[in-house]
Design an enzyme around this catalytic site. Sequence first.
Site, mmCIF file in Angstrom:
data_model
loop_
_atom_site.group_PDB
_atom_site.id
_atom_site.type_symbol
_atom_site.label_atom_id
_atom_site.label_comp_id
_atom_site.label_asym_id
_atom_site.label_seq_id
_atom_site.Cartn_x
_atom_site.Cartn_y
_atom_site.Cartn_z
ATOM 1 N N HIS A 1 -4.837 1.953 7.075
ATOM 2 C CA HIS A 1 -3.457 2.411 7.294
ATOM 3 C C HIS A 1 -3.108 3.518 6.293
ATOM 4 O O HIS A 1 -2.565 4.566 6.669
ATOM 5 C CB HIS A 1 -2.513 1.207 7.142
ATOM 6 N N GLU A 2 -3.444 3.292 5.016
ATOM 7 C CA GLU A 2 -3.112 4.292 3.990
ATOM 8 C C GLU A 2 -3.947 5.554 4.167
ATOM 9 O O GLU A 2 -3.442 6.664 3.975
ATOM 10 C CB GLU A 2 -3.298 3.707 2.580
ATOM 11 N N GLN B 1 3.140 9.890 1.270
ATOM 12 C CA GLN B 1 4.463 9.281 1.453
ATOM 13 C C GLN B 1 5.440 9.653 0.347
ATOM 14 O O GLN B 1 6.646 9.496 0.512
ATOM 15 C CB GLN B 1 4.332 7.751 1.526
ATOM 16 N N GLY C 1 0.837 -1.194 0.000
ATOM 17 C CA GLY C 1 0.000 0.000 0.000
ATOM 18 C C GLY C 1 0.872 1.244 0.000
ATOM 19 O O GLY C 1 2.023 1.201 0.448
ATOM 20 N N HIS D 1 -2.490 7.988 6.547
ATOM 21 C CA HIS D 1 -1.426 8.848 6.002
ATOM 22 C C HIS D 1 -2.002 10.165 5.469
ATOM 23 O O HIS D 1 -1.369 11.212 5.569
ATOM 24 C CB HIS D 1 -0.691 8.150 4.853
ATOM 25 N N CYS E 1 5.375 -0.179 7.367
ATOM 26 C CA CYS E 1 5.139 0.990 6.538
ATOM 27 C C CYS E 1 6.408 1.315 5.775
ATOM 28 O O CYS E 1 7.499 1.305 6.354
ATOM 29 C CB CYS E 1 4.747 2.167 7.436
ATOM 30 N N LEU E 2 6.265 1.617 4.491
ATOM 31 C CA LEU E 2 7.444 1.956 3.689
ATOM 32 C C LEU E 2 8.127 3.222 4.201
ATOM 33 O O LEU E 2 9.302 3.439 3.933
ATOM 34 C CB LEU E 2 7.061 2.131 2.220
HETATM 35 NI NI NI Z 1 2.368 3.442 5.711
#
Ligand code: NI
Length: 167
Positions: free
Chosen positions: A133-134, A51, A46, A137, A91-92
């Site tokens: 989660h996304e 991000q 995701g 952000h 998370c990236l």
């Molecule tokens: Ni994330």
Amino acid sequence: MALLSLLHYPDPRLHKIAAPVKQVDDSIRKLIDDMAETMYAAPGIGLAATQVNVHQRIIIVDTSENNDRLQVFINPEILSSAGEAEREEGCLSVPGIYDRILRPDAITVRALDREGNSFTLDAQGLLATCIQHEMDHLVGKVFVEYLSQLKQNRIKTKMRKRSRTAG
Ligand code: NI
């Protein structure tokens, strides 16, 4: 397509609030293509526009086994949620950190697709976790903020050390 660079926690730009997309046009579709390439290359399941330092309400997810089912959500809204489930998240933007987070287990989400058409999706399990989660952000929230202050401080220290050694 192009790989985009990812913001890493605790970068303050991860806490910006994303604005709604006014029009789904070719520039948005180009951004989505670049986000997808970036997510698959990482690899991740995701990614939110936040991000990649674009503060518009766009998320993409792909929770399929073979990374062949990209789902795009523009201006996503959660219409309802039910149940509870605790799943391990990563998370990236916080590489190497994983922890269990409690969230609703099922959600109904409404969004626009990459053509600008509205759709409604019932999601549960991993997909529901990933969408939530996304979406966090987009309102400037990183998953580690659900953890204790002590854990957050440890993660910040670790991330700062990591970015120093990464140069
Ligand atoms: Ni994330």
